[in-house]
Design a protein around this motif. Structure first.
Motif: not given
Length: 372
Positions: A143-144, A139, A159-162, A186, A173-174, A184
């Motif tokens: 993404t980073r 992850i 990083i937006y994690v939800h 997941e 999803r990150s 993105s």
């Protein structure tokens, strides 16, 4: 407090905790690491008030107690001691000084009171779930690179994690974006994460976490609230404040009408981008892709340096397109594709492009075009 500990053990733990400590701080206690010896274990704690790390290590405790010592200086001393040496730490009767002995070496360091050390790692966090270390590494790695470094758009500095859905299947999803590209990724929804709030994990926390999980194969326990997140694995507990902001509605920038698909071998493509971009100007790093049936021509030019072109074989049978990208951003995305084949979903020369790994549908990348 008086303890004896192997140099290698102490150095490994100090290496982890001291990297959280800022080199320059106006609050003296934040330059220190808190050392707490009890029951055959030494606990090391460092914080910068946004990020807090606690690591525990076995040692011989002669006298239980606690103190704080300058983190970077202590790490430097231990790093320079001979391999295999036994290190004695003792703050004896004088709590303002810590004595370190190893072989014929002796150091005396100034201490600060433990009561001044801020406590951040306590408190209950309502949402709890576990992720395999390998999954968490994936992850972060995928993404980073897209995290923004622009401080004015602070809500993009992480990083937006939800919790999300993919074709009706719940996923974790990150997402990261800097406005030029978006990543993105997941993973299947872990048990206990379905009702978690959407959180933005800061860039520094992501970097420290990634370094630490390199050394473990354990599952990582994740606990979070709307303001804090905690990662626990092995002997390490990392607690961080979350970014207090609203992540933009990223789904609006993922194009849905890209009907032209180009497939290519990713490694030769990335190498060609790297070669051709050597001639593009440092500022824009612009590279042009001229796509036609069966072939892609990469080109770059610079008023001072000249020009470069290279042809790459692709699978493509739609209308011809010319589109420009920042070559660094294009390379960053190409390097995330672990399979042999990358898929580019295009619309036209002025619209965002979707990039996917043909062998892995869990990751999606969006790249904004630029004029060339």
């Amino acid at each position: 407090m008086k303890i004896t500990i192997e140099r290698a053990k102490l150095m490994k733990s100090l290496a982890h905790v001291q990297s959280v400590v800022e080199r320059r701080t106006t609050i003296p206690i934040l330059s220190n690491v808190k050392l707490d010896a009890m029951g055959g274990r030494l606990s090391l704690n460092a914080t910068d008030m946004d990020l807090d790390i606690v690591e525990t290590v076995d040692c011989e405790v002669i006298t239980e107690g606690a103190t704080t010592a300058p983190a970077h200086m202590l790490y430097d001393i231990v790093r320079k001691l001979p391999d295999g040496s036994q290190v004695e730490l003792d703050n004896g009767a004088n709590e303002e000084l810590l004595t370190l002995r190893a072989g014929r070496s002796k150091f005396t360091l100034a201490c600060l009171p433990t009561m001044d050390f801020p406590l951040m790692s306590g408190g209950e966090l309502d949402h709890n779930f576990a992720l395999p270390a390998g999954e968490l590494k994936g992850i972060i790695d995928r993404t980073r690179f897209a995290i923004s470094t622009e401080e004015t758009r602070y809500y993009l500095n992480g990083i937006y994690v939800h919790a999300g859905e993919n074709n009706g299947v719940p996923v974790l999803r990150s997402v990261a974006t800097d406005g030029h590209r978006l990543a993105s990724v997941e993973v299947p929804m872990p048990e206990g994460a379905a009702d978690m709030p959407g959180v933005i994990v800061p860039r520094k926390t992501v970097a420290e976490l990634r370094k630490l999980i390199d050394e473990t194969n354990d599952d990582v326990s994740v606990s979070l609230s709307e303001t804090k997140v905690r990662f626990a694995f092995g002997e390490v507990v990392l607690t961080s404040k979350l970014i207090d902001g609203t992540f933009p509605d990223y789904e609006r920038v993922i194009p849905t009408g890209n009907d032209k698909m180009m497939e290519l071998e990713c490694k030769p493509f990335a190498a060609a981008v790297d070669r051709v971009s050597a001639i593009s100007t440092e500022k824009s790093r612009a590279i042009k892709l001229s796509i036609g049936p069966g072939a892609l021509v990469l080109s770059a030019s610079s008023p001072d340096a000249g020009s470069a072109t290279e042809e790459v074989e692709v699978s493509y049978d739609a209308d011809e397109i010319e589109i420009g990208f920042n070559s660094k951003y294009l390379l960053d995305i190409a390097q995330q594709v672990e399979g042999e084949t990358a898929q580019f979903m295009l619309s036209d020369g002025g619209s965002p492009t979707i990039v996917r790994d043909a062998a892995d549908s869990s990751a999606l990348y969006v790249l904004m075009p630029m004029r060339v």
